[in-house]
Structure formats: C-alpha cells, structure tokens
Design an enzyme around this catalytic site. Structure first.
Site, PDB file in Angstrom:
ATOM      1  N   TYR A  27      -4.146  54.364 -11.906  1.00 19.33           N
ATOM      2  CA  TYR A  27      -4.819  55.666 -11.840  1.00 19.33           C
ATOM      3  C   TYR A  27      -6.156  55.504 -11.105  1.00 19.33           C
ATOM      4  CZ  TYR A  27      -1.398  57.055 -15.353  1.00 19.33           C
ATOM      5  OH  TYR A  27      -0.230  57.311 -16.020  1.00 19.33           O
ATOM      6  N   CYS A  45       5.396  59.960  -9.888  1.00 20.67           N
ATOM      7  CA  CYS A  45       4.299  59.692 -10.808  1.00 20.67           C
ATOM      8  C   CYS A  45       4.546  58.444 -11.654  1.00 20.67           C
ATOM      9  CB  CYS A  45       4.025  60.913 -11.681  1.00 20.67           C
ATOM     10  SG  CYS A  45       5.477  61.617 -12.454  1.00 20.67           S
ATOM     11  N   HIS A  46       5.810  58.022 -11.752  1.00 21.08           N
ATOM     12  CA  HIS A  46       6.121  56.814 -12.514  1.00 21.08           C
ATOM     13  C   HIS A  46       5.570  55.560 -11.833  1.00 21.08           C
ATOM     14  CE1 HIS A  46       9.468  57.183  -9.644  1.00 21.08           C
ATOM     15  NE2 HIS A  46       9.561  55.862  -9.714  1.00 21.08           N
ATOM     16  N   GLU A  65      13.772  50.389  -9.657  1.00 21.49           N
ATOM     17  CA  GLU A  65      13.194  50.153  -8.331  1.00 21.49           C
ATOM     18  C   GLU A  65      12.807  48.689  -8.100  1.00 21.49           C
ATOM     19  OE1 GLU A  65       9.906  52.826  -7.779  1.00 21.49           O
ATOM     20  OE2 GLU A  65      11.184  54.596  -7.843  1.00 21.49           O
ATOM     21  N   ASN A  67       2.871  67.177 -12.945  1.00 25.82           N
ATOM     22  CA  ASN A  67       3.681  67.062 -11.733  1.00 25.82           C
ATOM     23  C   ASN A  67       4.986  67.859 -11.860  1.00 25.82           C
ATOM     24  OD1 ASN A  67       5.203  66.192  -9.529  1.00 25.82           O
ATOM     25  ND2 ASN A  67       5.426  64.093 -10.302  1.00 25.82           N
TER      26      ASN A  67
END
Length: 182
Positions: free
Chosen positions: A111, A142-143, A171, A134
C-alpha cells in the site's frame, strides 16, 4: 458507494467460483470476484450497478470473461487493456486503480509503494480504502497490493485475506524477485 450505469450483467464460472461482470455499450461497468454463493456474488455485483437486467454479454464482454477465466487458471494476462467505466470513480481512486492495473500478474506492491507512486507517500491507508471499494476486481487487481512486511493486509472479497493469498498463489506471486510466494 455510487451506483454506476450498466446495460446488463451476468455471472460466469471460473476456477475459483462464479464471478460477475456488468457492462455498458462499450466498457465494463463492474467486475466481481466470487462470494460464497452465486446469489451472494449477484447481490454484491448489483450493489455496484443497481437494478439492471441480467443478459447475454456482448462480444467484447465475452472476450473479457474468457480472459478473466484464463487469469484465474494461472494465465499471465494483466487485463490492462480491458475498458472500464471509470469516469464516475473518484479521482484519487482512479489514480490508485491505474497504478494497481500496472502491477503484472505474479508481482506485488505494498500500500505504501502505491502511495509513493501516487506522489503521496503518507496515503497508504487511503490507498487501502480505495482498493476496498474497487468495483472492478480482478480487472483492477487489488489482490496484488499487500501490507508492509509481506503481510496480506485487508481484502474485501469473500474469504478476505485467504482469497487474496489464493489469487496470488494462482499467479505464482513473488516478493522482491524471489520465485513463489508459498
């Protein structure tokens, strides 16, 4: 949270559950990660778009759905070119979402790092609040934004931090250039 205009919406299956998507004539109005049930996903999506009829997605939305499905199966697709109905999103949120969209799959920022890239190094909490609202997850990924020290931080999708970490695992996320998050 402001309701965005949409012409239609639908749910679609993914490797992690039923996601939702809404559209206008030429942009995505909202995207929604799975909730515990399809009804929960539907209800959360409708909070963003209001009372809009469910419908068959047009061709550009079908393409977006296929790409989101692939991403959630581990494909390396940043989705950055998918058009979003971002005009009604507050300016600060738009800036946060633009930086967040630029984070490649498998990589993360904190952040605080997002706040620094905004030119507002003290705005880490505001970044988290913007990401918590979001309306385009996972198109705005946002993850991929974590708390300092490798902690997950918050996540407003069903399952909270557990879902965030699951998406990062899909991912094959890495921290500081190290392969594999887990």
């Amino acid at each position: 949270m402001a309701v965005v205009r949409a012409q239609g919406w639908c749910l679609f299956p993914t490797a992690i559950g039923a996601c939702g998507i809404a559209w206008t004539e030429d942009v995505l109005a909202a995207a929604q990660l799975p909730e515990a049930t399809e009804e929960g996903t539907r209800e959360r999506l409708l909070r963003f778009i209001g009372a809009v009829e469910e419908g068959a997605p047009p061709a550009f939305v079908q393409l977006a759905i296929a790409r989101i499905q692939s991403l959630l199966q581990g494909a390396h697709d940043d989705l950055v070119d998918l058009p979003l109905a971002i005009d009604d999103v507050p300016e600060f949120h738009r800036r946060v979402y633009a930086i967040t969209r630029a984070i490649p799959p498998g990589e993360v920022l904190t952040y605080g790092e997002v706040a620094k890239r905004l030119g507002e190094p003290g705005a880490a909490r505001a970044v988290g609040q913007a990401l918590g609202l979001n309306p385009f997850a996972p198109v705005v990924p946002c993850h991929r934004v974590m708390a300092a020290g490798g902690r997950s931080g918050g996540f407003s999708a069903e399952g909270g931090a557990r879902t965030k970490l699951r998406l990062l695992e899909i991912e094959k996320a890495r921290f500081g250039g190290e392969p594999g998050l887990f």
